[in-house]
Design an enzyme around this catalytic site. Structure first.
Site: not given
Ligand SMILES: NC(=O)C1=CN([C@@H]2O[C@H](COP(=O)(O)OP(=O)(O)OC[C@H]3O[C@@H](n4cnc5c(N)ncnc54)[C@H](OP(=O)(O)O)[C@@H]3O)[C@@H](O)[C@H]2O)C=CC1
Ligand SMILES: CC1=C(/C=C/C(C)=C/C=C/C(C)=C/C=O)C(C)(C)CCC1
Length: 297
Positions: A29, A181
């Site tokens: 998206n 991360y």
């Protein structure tokens, strides 16, 4: 734009068209995922935008349909922070579709404050690695039936700072959002290499990717990274430029012999010593199966 063009090495020059092909892009998206999905749609594939926010996804699907003229851009709910949702997504997809030729594991989170997924996994490891690990597992038979097929895992050069701490995989003993991360991005590469090894001769090939340093919403949890992105704005890639290496790995003919490799700027790139450690890759595979309740084979 000129500086950016000069620095944005790596363009996918493949002319391959994709009529009749089916692709899934996670996190489609926005950012790199959106641009990847758009190009696959432009080439005629039926593209599933697998998004956690269906409303955002629908807006993007309409935009891609308008720009590419391809109406076969579909949105399905996929929250990678919830294994129930991943299972529901794959159940519906497998019932709906006969084939899956391209799976792009692109969605990601970076530098979130310590938090856990619905299943109690640390958010980076849970979404970036375990979520995609489960998704790929559940789609593997379909990918096999659709061979030649490809799985692209979007990792990062940040993996160089990553380590797989098996005794602290959920960050409960110590936690640093930046390193969390990096650990998850290292896990992406180890997963790719082990998957490639296990899938030899199956017709499915897999590649990990560093997209470059790209302007996107990935920095949303870190004001420091947002500041860096602002400071170096003109030296960063656009999402469209960032999508090139994922597209290169998904589309380039004859890439099968390089299955398991890591790519940056549309070229094979070196990975850290940890990322080349086969023992760690195999152990991570087993531990991931264990955590997700998948049979360890
Ligand atoms: N930008 C960069 O410089 C770099 C990016 N990468 C990697 O590229 C990939 C794409 O990142 P980029 O486009 O930059 O970042 P964005 O933040 O722009 O896009 C990330 C996408 O992942 C989705 N996502 C996040 N969490 C979940 C979840 N739980 N379930 C499903 N989808 C989720 C987001 O959805 P939502 O919009 O709803 O939050 C969004 O669609 C990531 O894997 C990232 O690690 C690697 C190196 C550098
Ligand atoms: C500091 C710095 C840069 C900026 C890097 C940035 C902002 C990177 C963002 C990376 C991300 C988000 C990675 C995700 O995996 C440049 C332009 C390379 C030039 C050299 C110095």
């Amino acid at each position: 734009p000129q500086i950016r063009k000069m620095l944005a090495f790596g363009v996918c020059t493949s002319t391959v068209q994709l009529p009749g092909k089916v692709a899934i892009v996670t996190g489609a998206n926005t950012g790199i995922g959106k641009e990847t999905a758009k190009e696959l749609a432009r080439r005629g594939a039926r593209v599933y935008l697998a998004c956690r926010d269906v409303q955002k996804g629908e807006l993007v699907a309409r935009e891609i349909q308008a720009v590419t003229g391809n109406q076969q851009v579909l949105v399905r709910k996929l929250d990678l922070a919830d294994t129930k949702c991943i299972r529901a997504f794959t159940k519906d997809f497998l019932a709906e579709e006969k084939h899956l030729h391209i799976l792009i594991n692109n969605a990601g989170v970076m530098m979130c404050p310590y938090s856990k997924t619905a299943d109690g996994f640390e958010m980076h490891m849970g979404v970036n690695h375990l979520g995609h690990f489960l998704l790929t597992h559940l789609l593997l038979e379909k990918l096999k039936e659709s061979a030649p097929s490809r799985v692209i895992n979007v990792s990062s050069f940040g993996h160089h700072l990553g380590r797989i701490h098996f005794h602290n995989l959920q960050g409960e003993k110590f936690y640093h959002s930046g390193l969390a991360y990096c650990h998850s991005k290292l896990a992406n590469i180890l997963f790719t290499r082990e998957l490639a090894r296990r899938l030899q001769g199956s017709g499915i090939t897999t590649y990990s990717v560093h997209p470059g340093s790209v302007i996107s919403e990935l920095t949303r949890h870190s004001s420091f990274m947002r500041f860096m992105s602002w400071l170096f704005y003109y030296f960063l890639k656009t999402p469209q430029q960032g999508a090139q290496t994922s597209l290169y790995c998904a589309l380039t003919e004859g890439l099968e012999v390089l299955s398991g490799n890591h790519f940056s700027d549309c070229r094979v790139t070196w990975v850290s010593a940890q990322a080349r450690n086969e023992t760690v890759a195999r152990r991570l595979w087993d531990v991931s199966c264990d955590l997700l309740g998948l049979p360890v084979d």
